[in-house]
Write a protein that holds these residues in place. Structure first.
Motif, PDB file in Angstrom:
ATOM      1  N   GLU A 199      15.193 -45.675 -12.639  1.00  8.90           N
ATOM      2  CA  GLU A 199      16.331 -44.390 -12.249  1.00  8.90           C
ATOM      3  C   GLU A 199      18.328 -44.313 -12.689  1.00  8.90           C
ATOM      4  OE1 GLU A 199      15.647 -43.792  -8.117  1.00  8.90           O
ATOM      5  OE2 GLU A 199      13.802 -43.115  -8.724  1.00  8.90           O
ATOM      6  N   ASP A 200      18.761 -44.818 -13.846  1.00  8.35           N
ATOM      7  CA  ASP A 200      19.580 -44.834 -14.857  1.00  8.35           C
ATOM      8  C   ASP A 200      19.830 -43.976 -15.821  1.00  8.35           C
ATOM      9  OD1 ASP A 200      21.667 -46.047 -15.869  1.00  8.35           O
ATOM     10  OD2 ASP A 200      20.624 -47.912 -15.841  1.00  8.35           O
ATOM     11  N   GLY A 201      20.350 -42.853 -15.534  1.00  8.61           N
ATOM     12  CA  GLY A 201      21.123 -41.950 -16.436  1.00  8.61           C
ATOM     13  C   GLY A 201      22.034 -41.997 -17.811  1.00  8.61           C
ATOM     14  N   ILE A 202      22.348 -42.960 -17.505  1.00  5.36           N
ATOM     15  CA  ILE A 202      22.929 -43.640 -19.033  1.00  5.36           C
ATOM     16  C   ILE A 202      22.118 -44.053 -19.785  1.00  5.36           C
ATOM     17  CG2 ILE A 202      24.456 -44.997 -19.560  1.00  5.36           C
ATOM     18  CD1 ILE A 202      26.894 -44.717 -17.492  1.00  5.36           C
ATOM     19  N   PHE A 203      21.213 -45.365 -18.899  1.00  7.24           N
ATOM     20  CA  PHE A 203      20.257 -45.381 -20.263  1.00  7.24           C
ATOM     21  C   PHE A 203      18.902 -44.219 -20.114  1.00  7.24           C
ATOM     22  CE2 PHE A 203      15.719 -47.711 -20.281  1.00  7.24           C
ATOM     23  CZ  PHE A 203      16.676 -48.523 -20.976  1.00  7.24           C
ATOM     24  N   ARG A 204      19.036 -43.697 -19.914  1.00 10.22           N
ATOM     25  CA  ARG A 204      18.176 -42.857 -20.845  1.00 10.22           C
ATOM     26  C   ARG A 204      18.789 -41.645 -21.616  1.00 10.22           C
ATOM     27  NH1 ARG A 204      14.484 -38.529 -19.026  1.00 10.22           N
ATOM     28  NH2 ARG A 204      14.117 -39.553 -16.824  1.00 10.22           N
ATOM     29  N   LYS A 205      20.326 -41.149 -21.299  1.00 13.31           N
ATOM     30  CA  LYS A 205      21.209 -40.829 -22.322  1.00 13.31           C
ATOM     31  C   LYS A 205      21.165 -41.684 -23.491  1.00 13.31           C
ATOM     32  CE  LYS A 205      24.233 -38.392 -19.292  1.00 13.31           C
ATOM     33  NZ  LYS A 205      23.208 -38.400 -18.094  1.00 13.31           N
ATOM     34  N   LEU A 206      21.347 -43.243 -23.816  1.00 16.87           N
ATOM     35  CA  LEU A 206      21.895 -44.026 -24.425  1.00 16.87           C
ATOM     36  C   LEU A 206      20.887 -44.340 -25.414  1.00 16.87           C
ATOM     37  CD1 LEU A 206      23.962 -46.921 -23.275  1.00 16.87           C
ATOM     38  CD2 LEU A 206      24.565 -44.937 -24.474  1.00 16.87           C
ATOM     39  N   VAL A 207      19.460 -44.113 -24.946  1.00 21.68           N
ATOM     40  CA  VAL A 207      18.256 -44.238 -25.651  1.00 21.68           C
ATOM     41  C   VAL A 207      17.813 -42.415 -26.422  1.00 21.68           C
ATOM     42  CG1 VAL A 207      15.434 -44.491 -25.228  1.00 21.68           C
ATOM     43  CG2 VAL A 207      17.005 -45.792 -24.178  1.00 21.68           C
ATOM     44  N   LYS A 208      17.931 -42.031 -25.818  1.00 22.60           N
ATOM     45  CA  LYS A 208      17.457 -40.381 -26.640  1.00 22.60           C
ATOM     46  C   LYS A 208      18.524 -40.584 -27.944  1.00 22.60           C
ATOM     47  CE  LYS A 208      18.168 -37.705 -23.263  1.00 22.60           C
ATOM     48  NZ  LYS A 208      18.138 -36.855 -22.389  1.00 22.60           N
ATOM     49  N   ALA A 209      20.077 -40.931 -27.705  1.00 26.36           N
ATOM     50  CA  ALA A 209      20.740 -41.496 -28.561  1.00 26.36           C
ATOM     51  C   ALA A 209      20.405 -41.483 -29.781  1.00 26.36           C
ATOM     52  CB  ALA A 209      22.151 -41.151 -27.981  1.00 26.36           C
ATOM     53  N   ARG A 210      19.964 -42.938 -29.447  1.00 25.04           N
ATOM     54  CA  ARG A 210      19.044 -43.690 -30.626  1.00 25.04           C
ATOM     55  C   ARG A 210      18.601 -42.833 -31.544  1.00 25.04           C
ATOM     56  NH1 ARG A 210      23.253 -46.747 -31.502  1.00 25.04           N
ATOM     57  NH2 ARG A 210      22.402 -47.077 -32.470  1.00 25.04           N
ATOM     58  N   LEU A 211      17.590 -41.867 -31.330  1.00 23.62           N
ATOM     59  CA  LEU A 211      16.726 -41.596 -31.608  1.00 23.62           C
ATOM     60  C   LEU A 211      17.372 -39.889 -32.133  1.00 23.62           C
ATOM     61  CD1 LEU A 211      13.981 -41.793 -29.300  1.00 23.62           C
ATOM     62  CD2 LEU A 211      13.805 -42.908 -31.647  1.00 23.62           C
ATOM     63  N   SER A 212      17.889 -39.434 -31.337  1.00 24.87           N
ATOM     64  CA  SER A 212      19.068 -38.049 -31.822  1.00 24.87           C
ATOM     65  C   SER A 212      19.913 -38.123 -33.272  1.00 24.87           C
ATOM     66  CB  SER A 212      18.947 -37.098 -31.177  1.00 24.87           C
ATOM     67  OG  SER A 212      19.486 -38.172 -30.210  1.00 24.87           O
TER      68      SER A 212
END
Length: 518
Positions: A111-124
């Motif tokens: 449950e970590d919003g920044i972690f999710r954002k950084l992971v998605k940004a690496r792909l998109s």
């Protein structure tokens, strides 16, 4: 009917509307009495307008499309009102897909919003952390500051590494029917755009040809089909053969594996590693260094008939089997590479620039030798002897599985190589611009999760017969927008993801039904 100007005795001009009926003129109305030319023109214009109204009164036109015209006008008014209610537009098609895949794997347990954002940004949008901040702001109006991201990377602990690994293993077991079975291991190097070294970042043999740049070694453990299981980070100058056993042993013990096979390339193996694998009771399939075998074994290998795609087996005792195969394709490649390397050596030789320093085991320099104290020459007898090994490939195993399965298992190592290619070219794991161990480890952890999400999306596309690559799906999804409307009277907000005709190939990925069945 016509507009008529009449001059009066007083010098003024009367503007009237008249008509001629049966040869006689009749004045219908006086528009006005003008004092000058400007006022006259004004009354003339009003007279023409009066005539148009009179014609419509005398001869009313039947409006057959009045109802339709009213509907069109109402429709335009509604559209304008709707457009005025738009409060935000986000280009988030790829983001919506990656969110569902992220949750599908189970990473939503973090449950970590920044972690999710950084992971998605690496792909998109794989880029530097500074560029990622701009991307989040421009596309999603999310104000995540660069300093906040750096502070986050500094506090991302080892427990996060363990958690993402647990989630990845649990999901991989599930999609493989409960058993992992085969462990594939390989390493790569990740370089830094820096000139100085530290305890972790050290210059060493670079697989990317960046021998002067400090680097780290990344080891990756994957399952069949290339699903990532675990990773490890080591100093850039460490012998890669020493990286495998610790990560495999830790993985096997942690997840209680009891029936598995370790598959690795020959570059990761030496006699000590093989002995340790057997001491731990591990089954293995590794690339054999057939040119380093004993004289008896080498004579046996060269004495076998070279038939395309045929394997020969040699019993080395103590349960070890040496398998040697030959393919014409490999033979052509070996010959071509040797000729290319020797041509390069000959050019250097003809220029007279070969020195004693060139004599080493690197590449085709192994065919050089000293003549006297100063002259370096090319040993063509060694070349001829080397050609006898063209097309031959060896495999060493202590399993009892059939030869065909050994061949297939070893050549599935390409899944690790593909994983590294994805990490480097799509996720852009390198070059790295971080300088502390904490941030380096956090960056690799984020990229590992991104790799897992990438592979899961690849699996789902294949499973659902969407015949497109992950890259093409994400590129197309990046043209999809979500519109947000704020309704002031209802005091509510509506959102709508806009799928156009060109998006129909990936439309299932935006359906709740799709994610409910995969």
């Amino acid at each position: 009917m016509f507009v008529k100007r009449k001059k009066n005795r007083s010098g003024t001009i009367s503007v009237v509307v008249a008509e001629k009926i049966s040869g006689r003129y009749s004045e219908l109305t006086t528009i006005g009495i003008a004092q000058d030319e400007e006022e006259t023109e004004k009354y003339v214009k009003e007279g023409r307008e009066w005539m148009e109204r009179e014609r419509q009164r005398r001869h009313p036109r039947l409006d057959l499309f009045g109802e339709e015209r009213a509907k069109c006008e109402a429709e335009l008014l509604t559209a304008e009102q709707m457009l005025s209610c738009i409060s935000n537009i986000t280009i988030d098609g790829a983001d919506l897909i990656l969110d569902r895949v992220f949750d599908n794997v189970g990473f939503n347990r973090i449950e970590d919003g920044i972690f999710r954002k950084l992971v998605k940004a690496r792909l998109s949008y794989p880029a530097s952390k500074a560029a990622t901040v701009e991307y989040l702001k421009n596309h999603f109006d999310e104000d995540v500051s660069l300093s906040k991201i750096y502070r986050y990377l500094d506090k991302l602990s080892d427990s996060q590494h363990r958690t993402v690994q647990d989630i990845s293993v649990e999901h991989t077991r599930k999609i493989l029917g409960g058993s992992i079975g085969v462990l594939f291991y390989d390493v790569t190097t990740l370089y830094f755009e820096a000139d100085y070294e530290d305890d972790l970042r050290k210059a060493g043999f670079s697989k990317e040809g960046r021998h002067k740049n400090p680097q780290i070694i990344l080891g990756l453990l994957v399952s069949i089909d290339g699903y990532p299981l675990a990773y490890c980070i080591h100093e850039g100058n460490k012998y890669e053969g020493h990286t495998m056993l610790p990560v495999v042993t830790d993985f096997v013990r942690k997840y209680n594996l009891d029936n598995f096979i370790v598959v690795a390339d020959s570059g990761l193996m030496n006699n000590d590693n093989i002995a340790e694998l057997e001491a731990n009771g591990y089954k293995y399939i590794i690339g054999a260094k057939i040119k380093n075998e004993s004289k008896i074994v080498k004579e046996w290998i060269l004495g076998q008939p070279k038939r395309d795609c045929q394997m020969a087996e040699y019993d080395k005792g103590n349960g070890q089997r040496l398998l040697v195969g030959y393919t014409e394709k490999r033979a052509r490649k070996d010959s071509h590479n040797r000729e290319k390397g020797i041509r390069r050596l000959e050019k250097t030789y003809n220029r007279g620039t070969l020195t004693k320093d060139n004599i080493n085991k690197r590449g085709y320099n192994k065919f050089l030798e000293m003549e006297g104290d100063v002259k370096v020459t090319i040993n063509y007898d060694k070349l001829k002897a080397d050609a006898e090994w063209d097309g031959l490939k060896g495999y060493l195993t202590n399993t009892d599985i059939p030869v065909e399965e050994i061949y297939t298992a070893y050549h599935n190592l390409w899944h690790v190589e593909k994983a590294f290619r994805i990490a480097k070219s799509k996720i852009e794991i390198r070059p790295m611009f971080h300088f502390t161990r904490k941030r380096i480890e956090a960056h690799v952890c984020i990229c590992f999760v991104a790799l897992k999400v990438y592979k899961e999306l690849e699996r789902l596309l294949k499973l659902s017969a969407i015949n497109m690559s992950v890259d093409k799906v994400l590129a197309l999804a990046q043209t999809i927008v979500t519109i947000q409307l704020t309704l002031p009277q209802n005091k509510t907000t509506l959102t709508k993801t806009m799928l156009m005709k060109r998006h129909q190939r990936i439309a299932p990925l935006f359906s709740d039904e799709f994610w409910g069945t995969h």
